[in-house]
Write a protein that holds these residues in place. Structure first.
Motif, PDB file in Angstrom:
ATOM      1  N   TYR A 250       0.868  -1.181   0.000  1.00 53.78           N
ATOM      2  CA  TYR A 250       0.000   0.000   0.000  1.00 53.78           C
ATOM      3  C   TYR A 250       0.906   1.233   0.000  1.00 53.78           C
ATOM      4  N   HIS A 251       0.631   2.157  -0.924  1.00 57.10           N
ATOM      5  CA  HIS A 251       1.557   3.258  -1.165  1.00 57.10           C
ATOM      6  C   HIS A 251       1.168   4.563  -0.485  1.00 57.10           C
ATOM      7  N   TYR A 252      -0.056   4.693  -0.068  1.00 55.86           N
ATOM      8  CA  TYR A 252      -0.479   5.973   0.500  1.00 55.86           C
ATOM      9  C   TYR A 252      -1.275   5.728   1.771  1.00 55.86           C
ATOM     10  N   PRO A 253      -1.141   6.611   2.773  1.00 57.93           N
ATOM     11  CA  PRO A 253      -0.284   7.814   2.792  1.00 57.93           C
ATOM     12  C   PRO A 253       1.192   7.506   3.007  1.00 57.93           C
ATOM     13  N   GLN A 254       1.517   6.307   3.525  1.00 60.56           N
ATOM     14  CA  GLN A 254       2.911   5.878   3.632  1.00 60.56           C
ATOM     15  C   GLN A 254       3.017   4.470   3.061  1.00 60.56           C
ATOM     16  N   ILE A 255       4.181   4.140   2.544  1.00 60.46           N
ATOM     17  CA  ILE A 255       4.356   2.827   1.938  1.00 60.46           C
ATOM     18  C   ILE A 255       4.444   1.762   3.018  1.00 60.46           C
ATOM     19  N   ARG A 256       3.543   0.791   2.947  1.00 61.85           N
ATOM     20  CA  ARG A 256       3.576  -0.311   3.906  1.00 61.85           C
ATOM     21  C   ARG A 256       3.317  -1.618   3.159  1.00 61.85           C
ATOM     22  N   MET A 257       3.824  -2.703   3.736  1.00 62.44           N
ATOM     23  CA  MET A 257       3.672  -4.027   3.131  1.00 62.44           C
ATOM     24  C   MET A 257       2.992  -4.953   4.124  1.00 62.44           C
ATOM     25  N   SER A 269      12.844 -11.620   0.117  1.00 64.54           N
ATOM     26  CA  SER A 269      13.845 -10.696  -0.431  1.00 64.54           C
ATOM     27  C   SER A 269      13.143  -9.560  -1.166  1.00 64.54           C
ATOM     28  N   GLY A 270      13.928  -8.555  -1.512  1.00 69.20           N
ATOM     29  CA  GLY A 270      13.410  -7.473  -2.344  1.00 69.20           C
ATOM     30  C   GLY A 270      12.508  -6.492  -1.617  1.00 69.20           C
ATOM     31  N   ILE A 271      12.649  -6.370  -0.299  1.00 71.51           N
ATOM     32  CA  ILE A 271      11.867  -5.360   0.422  1.00 71.51           C
ATOM     33  C   ILE A 271      12.380  -3.990  -0.013  1.00 71.51           C
ATOM     34  N   PRO A 272      11.527  -3.133  -0.564  1.00 70.29           N
ATOM     35  CA  PRO A 272      11.992  -1.821  -1.053  1.00 70.29           C
ATOM     36  C   PRO A 272      12.555  -0.968   0.081  1.00 70.29           C
ATOM     37  N   ASP A 273      13.488  -0.094  -0.263  1.00 68.94           N
ATOM     38  CA  ASP A 273      14.141   0.718   0.766  1.00 68.94           C
ATOM     39  C   ASP A 273      13.269   1.850   1.276  1.00 68.94           C
ATOM     40  N   ASN A 274      12.111   2.082   0.631  1.00 72.08           N
ATOM     41  CA  ASN A 274      11.239   3.171   1.089  1.00 72.08           C
ATOM     42  C   ASN A 274      10.022   2.670   1.862  1.00 72.08           C
ATOM     43  N   VAL A 275       9.985   1.382   2.188  1.00 75.85           N
ATOM     44  CA  VAL A 275       8.869   0.849   2.983  1.00 75.85           C
ATOM     45  C   VAL A 275       8.981   1.369   4.410  1.00 75.85           C
ATOM     46  N   VAL A 276       7.860   1.867   4.945  1.00 79.59           N
ATOM     47  CA  VAL A 276       7.845   2.447   6.287  1.00 79.59           C
ATOM     48  C   VAL A 276       7.316   1.447   7.311  1.00 79.59           C
ATOM     49  N   HIS A 277       6.330   0.641   6.924  1.00 77.67           N
ATOM     50  CA  HIS A 277       5.741  -0.342   7.837  1.00 77.67           C
ATOM     51  C   HIS A 277       5.690  -1.698   7.137  1.00 77.67           C
ATOM     52  N   ILE A 278       6.033  -2.757   7.863  1.00 76.32           N
ATOM     53  CA  ILE A 278       5.934  -4.099   7.288  1.00 76.32           C
ATOM     54  C   ILE A 278       5.399  -5.064   8.337  1.00 76.32           C
ATOM     55  N   LEU A 299      12.306   1.718   7.567  1.00 73.44           N
ATOM     56  CA  LEU A 299      11.308   1.084   8.420  1.00 73.44           C
ATOM     57  C   LEU A 299      11.097   1.841   9.724  1.00 73.44           C
ATOM     58  N   ARG A 300       9.827   2.043  10.065  1.00 64.60           N
ATOM     59  CA  ARG A 300       9.448   2.616  11.355  1.00 64.60           C
ATOM     60  C   ARG A 300       8.805   1.566  12.250  1.00 64.60           C
ATOM     61  N   THR A 301       8.041   0.642  11.667  1.00 64.95           N
ATOM     62  CA  THR A 301       7.423  -0.423  12.453  1.00 64.95           C
ATOM     63  C   THR A 301       7.681  -1.760  11.781  1.00 64.95           C
ATOM     64  N   LEU A 302       7.953  -2.781  12.607  1.00 68.21           N
ATOM     65  CA  LEU A 302       8.230  -4.132  12.123  1.00 68.21           C
ATOM     66  C   LEU A 302       7.491  -5.117  13.020  1.00 68.21           C
ATOM     67  N   ASN A 303       6.560  -5.862  12.427  1.00 69.24           N
ATOM     68  CA  ASN A 303       5.745  -6.827  13.175  1.00 69.24           C
ATOM     69  C   ASN A 303       6.172  -8.240  12.801  1.00 69.24           C
ATOM     70  N   LEU A 304       6.780  -8.942  13.772  1.00 65.90           N
ATOM     71  CA  LEU A 304       7.222 -10.324  13.584  1.00 65.90           C
ATOM     72  C   LEU A 304       6.517 -11.257  14.556  1.00 65.90           C
TER      73      LEU A 304
END
Length: 454
Positions: A250-257, A269-278, A299-304
């Protein structure tokens, strides 16, 4: 069938002056068409206003209609301001008819991923001359004409993957357009689903001449049995799944996966360098390896959470200098080895509950690191074993561990008869009591070393 009629005839319904109140989902238009029930914010005069969120960020108007069970495109006059970004992901839209976005001439981005779209008519995007980003991945498209893209001269980012593309002659114009060198961000990762002799070939790489070429009957018969290999891409061994195709982006309002519940056994692999939340929760990632997130520097948030994770390699979180929230809850972690957390300078929230924390000396690195980062708010750091400490706070356990560490004692005759040795032992004991709790690897070498043998 009923929803298809609504989508395909929506614009004829919009001009209807009839206003028949219906208790359910729609009303009849002038020609017997089924139209969305009409009302405005103040009363029944306009199209149904979906329960969407309108917001403004940095001067850009966002309309968030994600996951609203919509089967049609809301009219542009539904909103109080003309949107710059329209988010329609995770709805039930099946058809994009001609003129579907009339009145949305200010749109810069349009997110239609994760719908049920199987048909895009050639004039669907008419008027979107300012559009730069169009997301159509994770739908049911089998074909798409280049004509549909012509009304968007500024389109620079197009996502088409995870659609069942039928790579036959009607796809010729689209494939040729995607392969123009200047269109390097259009249609990346999209692959043919059929025919069998072109299956899994990228639209970017396929020879357009093959689309309209009849297959050799001999080869076609062989393809039914073993798969025709004459034009297939060379098979490559890929050690990891690709984040771009496996995850929802999802690209807006911030890029998250959103990579949750994808059956992953390792970080893609291939996580883009501009992703903010994953979000990588609810997978089967048992081991976090070094450099898994080396490219994800934003990255600002990482949920594992909920991964049955047992081990974090040193360097597995390297490069996450701006990470603010890390969720490691509901895994099988027993300790975190020294150095794993060293790059998390700006971490604020650390979720640790639901793990198998073992309260012995190995747990002390975590407590020591937290003591050096008072701005971090941890939760759930509770002893799971041994049984005598189960349910106790790890921090309290470590304090008790330090207090109860047995003092080194000398033989009575030496203590009484050798004042110089007695003074030496007292100095060692004083150093032990003043020494801060920290892992052995971080301690400054001392004159005396106290060894616990119990």
């Amino acid at each position: 069938e009923r929803e298809h009629v609504v989508d395909h005839n929506l614009f004829k319904c919009r001009t209807s002056s009839r206003n028949i109140s219906e208790p359910s989902h729609g009303q009849l238009g002038g020609e017997g068409k089924i139209c969305p029930r009409r009302h405005s914010r103040s009363g029944p005069s306009g199209l149904v206003s979906p329960n969407c969120l309108e917001s403004t960020e940095s001067g850009h108007v966002f309309v968030d209609c994600q996951e609203r069970r919509l089967s049609f495109i809301p009219t542009a006059n539904t909103w109080s301001n003309k949107p710059k970004h329209l988010l329609l992901a995770r709805n039930r839209i099946k058809v994009l008819p001609d003129g579907a976005f009339l009145g949305y001439e200010n749109l810069d981005s349009l997110d239609l991923q994760q719908n049920q779209i199987s048909l895009v008519e050639d004039g669907a995007f008419q008027g979107l001359t300012k559009l730069t980003t169009l997301l159509l991945q994770h739908n049911r498209l089998q074909t798409l004409s280049e004509e549909a893209l012509i009304p968007m001269p500024n389109l620079g980012y197009l996502r088409l993957y995870d659609n069942p593309w039928n790579c036959l002659c009607p796809m010729d114009s689209l494939v040729r357009t995607l392969q123009v060198p200047s269109n390097r961000n259009l249609g990346n990762h999209a692959r043919c689903a059929k025919p069998i002799w072109l299956k899994n070939m990228k639209l970017k790489h396929i020879d357009p001449e093959l689309l309209c070429k009849e297959p050799d009957p001999a080869n076609n018969q062989q393809s039914d049995e073993t798969g025709y290999t004459g034009v297939l891409e060379p098979s490559s061994i890929q050690s990891k799944p690709d984040a771009t195709t496996v995850c929802f982006t999802y690209h807006y309002p911030q890029i998250r996966m959103d990579c949750s519940n994808r059956g992953l056994t390792e970080v893609p692999s291939g996580i883009p360098d501009n992703v903010v939340h994953i979000d990588l929760s609810h997978n089967s990632i048992s081991h976090l390896k070094a450099r898994d997130f080396h490219a994800a520097k934003s990255l600002r948030t990482l949920n594992l959470s909920n991964n049955n994770m047992e081990h974090l390699d040193k360097g597995s979180l390297t490069g996450l200098l701006h990470l603010q929230e890390l969720d490691l809850s509901n895994n099988n972690l027993t300790f975190v080895q020294h150095g794993v957390l060293e790059d998390l300078y700006f971490l604020l929230h650390l979720k640790l509950e639901g793990n198998l924390w073992v309260c012995d000396y190995s747990i002390q690195y975590m407590v020591y690191w937290l003591s050096l980062h008072p701005g971090v708010s941890p939760s759930g750091l509770v002893c799971y074993s041994p049984l005598e400490y189960a349910g106790d706070s790890v921090e309290e356990y470590v304090k008790a561990y330090n207090r109860e560490c047995p003092k080194q004692q000398s033989r009575p005759d030496q203590d009484q008869t050798d004042p110089e040795l007695w003074n030496t032992l007292m100095e060692a004991q004083a150093e032990l009591e003043e020494e801060e709790l920290e892992p052995s690897a971080l301690r400054v070498p001392q004159k005396y070393q106290i060894i616990r043998l119990s």
